[in-house]
Design a protein around this motif. Structure first.
Motif, short mmCIF file in Angstrom:
data_model
loop_
_atom_site.label_atom_id
_atom_site.label_comp_id
_atom_site.label_asym_id
_atom_site.label_seq_id
_atom_site.Cartn_x
_atom_site.Cartn_y
_atom_site.Cartn_z
N GLU A 170 -19.82 -5.76 9.05
CA GLU A 170 -20.76 -4.79 8.47
C GLU A 170 -20.15 -4.02 7.30
OE1 GLU A 170 -23.31 -0.84 9.91
OE2 GLU A 170 -22.18 -2.06 11.35
N SER A 171 -18.84 -3.76 7.35
CA SER A 171 -18.19 -2.98 6.30
C SER A 171 -17.77 -3.81 5.09
CB SER A 171 -16.96 -2.25 6.86
OG SER A 171 -16.03 -3.17 7.39
N LEU A 172 -17.71 -5.13 5.23
CA LEU A 172 -17.22 -5.96 4.13
C LEU A 172 -18.07 -5.90 2.86
CD1 LEU A 172 -15.88 -9.20 5.90
CD2 LEU A 172 -14.59 -7.49 4.62
N PRO A 173 -19.40 -5.93 2.93
CA PRO A 173 -20.17 -5.88 1.68
C PRO A 173 -19.87 -4.64 0.83
CG PRO A 173 -21.57 -6.59 3.48
CD PRO A 173 -20.30 -6.15 4.10
N THR A 174 -19.79 -3.47 1.46
CA THR A 174 -19.49 -2.25 0.71
C THR A 174 -18.05 -2.27 0.21
OG1 THR A 174 -21.03 -1.05 2.12
CG2 THR A 174 -19.56 0.27 0.77
N LEU A 175 -17.13 -2.77 1.03
CA LEU A 175 -15.73 -2.83 0.60
C LEU A 175 -15.57 -3.72 -0.62
CD1 LEU A 175 -13.93 -3.14 4.07
CD2 LEU A 175 -13.72 -1.25 2.45
N ILE A 176 -16.23 -4.86 -0.63
CA ILE A 176 -16.08 -5.79 -1.74
C ILE A 176 -16.93 -5.37 -2.94
CG2 ILE A 176 -16.45 -8.19 -2.48
CD1 ILE A 176 -15.80 -9.05 0.38
N GLY A 177 -18.17 -4.96 -2.68
CA GLY A 177 -19.07 -4.63 -3.79
C GLY A 177 -18.71 -3.34 -4.51
N THR A 178 -18.21 -2.35 -3.78
CA THR A 178 -17.88 -1.05 -4.39
C THR A 178 -16.38 -0.79 -4.40
OG1 THR A 178 -20.01 -0.14 -3.67
CG2 THR A 178 -18.30 1.43 -4.29
N GLY A 179 -15.74 -0.89 -3.23
CA GLY A 179 -14.33 -0.54 -3.13
C GLY A 179 -13.42 -1.44 -3.93
N LEU A 180 -13.64 -2.74 -3.85
CA LEU A 180 -12.78 -3.67 -4.58
C LEU A 180 -12.91 -3.48 -6.09
CD1 LEU A 180 -10.86 -6.09 -4.60
CD2 LEU A 180 -12.86 -7.59 -4.48
N VAL A 181 -14.14 -3.28 -6.56
CA VAL A 181 -14.35 -3.08 -8.00
C VAL A 181 -13.65 -1.82 -8.48
CG1 VAL A 181 -16.10 -2.65 -9.77
CG2 VAL A 181 -16.52 -4.36 -7.99
N ASN A 182 -13.83 -0.72 -7.75
CA ASN A 182 -13.21 0.54 -8.17
C ASN A 182 -11.69 0.48 -8.08
OD1 ASN A 182 -15.58 1.99 -8.81
ND2 ASN A 182 -15.95 2.38 -6.63
N THR A 183 -11.17 -0.17 -7.05
CA THR A 183 -9.72 -0.29 -6.92
C THR A 183 -9.14 -1.09 -8.09
OG1 THR A 183 -9.77 -0.12 -4.51
CG2 THR A 183 -7.87 -1.21 -5.48
N LEU A 184 -9.81 -2.17 -8.47
CA LEU A 184 -9.32 -2.97 -9.59
C LEU A 184 -9.42 -2.22 -10.91
CD1 LEU A 184 -10.68 -6.53 -8.71
CD2 LEU A 184 -8.34 -5.70 -8.57
N ILE A 185 -10.50 -1.45 -11.08
CA ILE A 185 -10.63 -0.66 -12.32
C ILE A 185 -9.52 0.38 -12.41
CG2 ILE A 185 -12.07 1.05 -13.51
CD1 ILE A 185 -14.51 -0.46 -12.52
N LEU A 186 -9.29 1.11 -11.32
CA LEU A 186 -8.23 2.10 -11.30
C LEU A 186 -6.87 1.46 -11.59
CD1 LEU A 186 -9.27 4.20 -8.18
CD2 LEU A 186 -9.13 5.06 -10.51
N SER A 187 -6.60 0.33 -10.95
CA SER A 187 -5.29 -0.29 -11.07
C SER A 187 -5.08 -0.91 -12.45
CB SER A 187 -5.14 -1.38 -9.99
OG SER A 187 -5.35 -0.84 -8.70
N VAL A 188 -6.08 -1.64 -12.95
CA VAL A 188 -5.92 -2.33 -14.22
C VAL A 188 -5.81 -1.34 -15.38
CG1 VAL A 188 -7.04 -3.89 -15.85
CG2 VAL A 188 -7.01 -4.45 -13.42
N VAL A 189 -6.71 -0.35 -15.40
CA VAL A 189 -6.71 0.60 -16.53
C VAL A 189 -5.44 1.45 -16.50
CG1 VAL A 189 -7.91 2.54 -17.60
CG2 VAL A 189 -9.21 0.64 -16.64
N SER A 190 -5.05 1.95 -15.33
CA SER A 190 -3.85 2.79 -15.26
C SER A 190 -2.59 1.96 -15.57
CB SER A 190 -3.73 3.42 -13.87
OG SER A 190 -3.66 2.43 -12.87
N THR A 191 -2.56 0.70 -15.16
CA THR A 191 -1.40 -0.13 -15.49
C THR A 191 -1.35 -0.43 -16.98
OG1 THR A 191 -1.47 -1.15 -13.29
CG2 THR A 191 -0.23 -2.31 -14.99
N ALA A 192 -2.50 -0.67 -17.60
CA ALA A 192 -2.53 -0.92 -19.05
C ALA A 192 -2.02 0.30 -19.81
CB ALA A 192 -3.94 -1.29 -19.49
N LEU A 193 -2.49 1.49 -19.42
CA LEU A 193 -2.00 2.71 -20.06
C LEU A 193 -0.51 2.90 -19.78
CD1 LEU A 193 -4.95 5.17 -19.29
CD2 LEU A 193 -4.44 4.03 -21.46
#
Length: 265
Positions: free
Chosen positions: A16-39
């Motif tokens: 039950e928790s996987l759709p929200t984890l992948i659809g919202t959590g995974l996207v936000n985690t990757l955005i935070l990680s990629v942008v902060s690592t690039a900076l």
């Protein structure tokens, strides 16, 4: 055992928790990680170039910056930036703490990446810079065209490892109270665990983290092997030559031993 499985591996809650984890959590985690690592890469390169320079008024501030942000816990940096710069963030970004979380993670990553770049630059032989200056190149021109490209090539696996660390540190941004649509993997898993009084959603969040880190780790190892095989042929030839010398020495020793044995009565 049944209580453990029910509390940590409740499959209906996991699914039950996987759709929200992948659809919202995974996207936000990757955005935070990629942008902060690039900076962090941009800032870390500038810091590393200042650290290896011969100008003291450039090296000392960099050393202080790196020591401070490598020594402080990432959670403390996120809290200080998120709350200390909240008025500035409010005027620039509105009531959105998302950019401040990226800034905090970028500060932490830049300190580590600066040391990674510095070690890579200093691993290049000093004769390279002497050759550049003999050809009439300035110090900064030699660094740009000769030294830095060689150093960066050697520290690619370390940069990827730092990205994995930032992926895991991004779970600490929940301290800033992100919006529902901005929640990362850990925040979604924690909220679901509190609402259901069960830790299975957190286990599901950990599984999604593994989906990011494990393939990336194997990619790093493959990249490291590929770098040693194709980009550094001199070291490979040296290793092959050393192995050949060892084999020849062993064969010579065996032949000498056989000759001595034949001469014995």
């Amino acid at each position: 055992m049944n209580a453990f499985l029910q509390n940590f591996l409740d499959w209906p809650l996991l699914v039950e928790s996987l759709p929200t984890l992948i659809g919202t959590g995974l996207v936000n985690t990757l955005i935070l990680s990629v942008v902060s690592t690039a900076l962090g890469i941009v800032a870390g390169m500038a810091l590393a170039l200042c650290a290896v320079s011969h100008t003291r008024w450039l090296t000392w501030p960099v050393r202080v910056f790196v020591d401070v942000f490598r020594g402080l816990p990432a959670a403390l940096v996120i809290l200080v930036v998120g709350q200390g710069l909240a008025p500035v963030g409010l005027s620039l970004f509105g009531p959105n703490p998302y950019p401040l979380a990226i800034v905090a993670l970028a500060l932490v990553s830049s300190a580590y990446i600066a040391e990674i770049f510095r070690s890579g630059i200093q691993s290049v032989g000093r004769g390279q810079m002497s050759a550049c200056q003999a050809l009439g190149m300035t110090y900064w021109s030699g660094m740009r065209h000769v030294i830095v490209p060689q150093g960066v090539r050697r520290i690619l696996p370390a940069l990827a490892n730092q990205f994995i660390s930032i992926v895991k540190d991004s779970s600490l941004v929940y301290f800033l109270g992100l919006l529902t649509s901005q929640r990362d993997l850990f925040t979604i898993g924690q909220n679901a665990a509190v609402n259901t009084a069960n830790l299975s959603p957190l286990v599901a969040a950990g599984a999604v983290y593994l989906l990011i880190t494990v393939p990336l780790t194997h990619t790093i190892n493959h990249l490291d092997r590929w770098t040693n095989r194709f980009i550094n042929p001199a070291a490979r030839r040296q290793k092959t030559s050393r192995a050949g010398r060892n084999v020849r020495a062993e064969e010579a020793l065996q032949s000498q031993t056989a000759a001595v044995a034949e001469r014995r009565p």
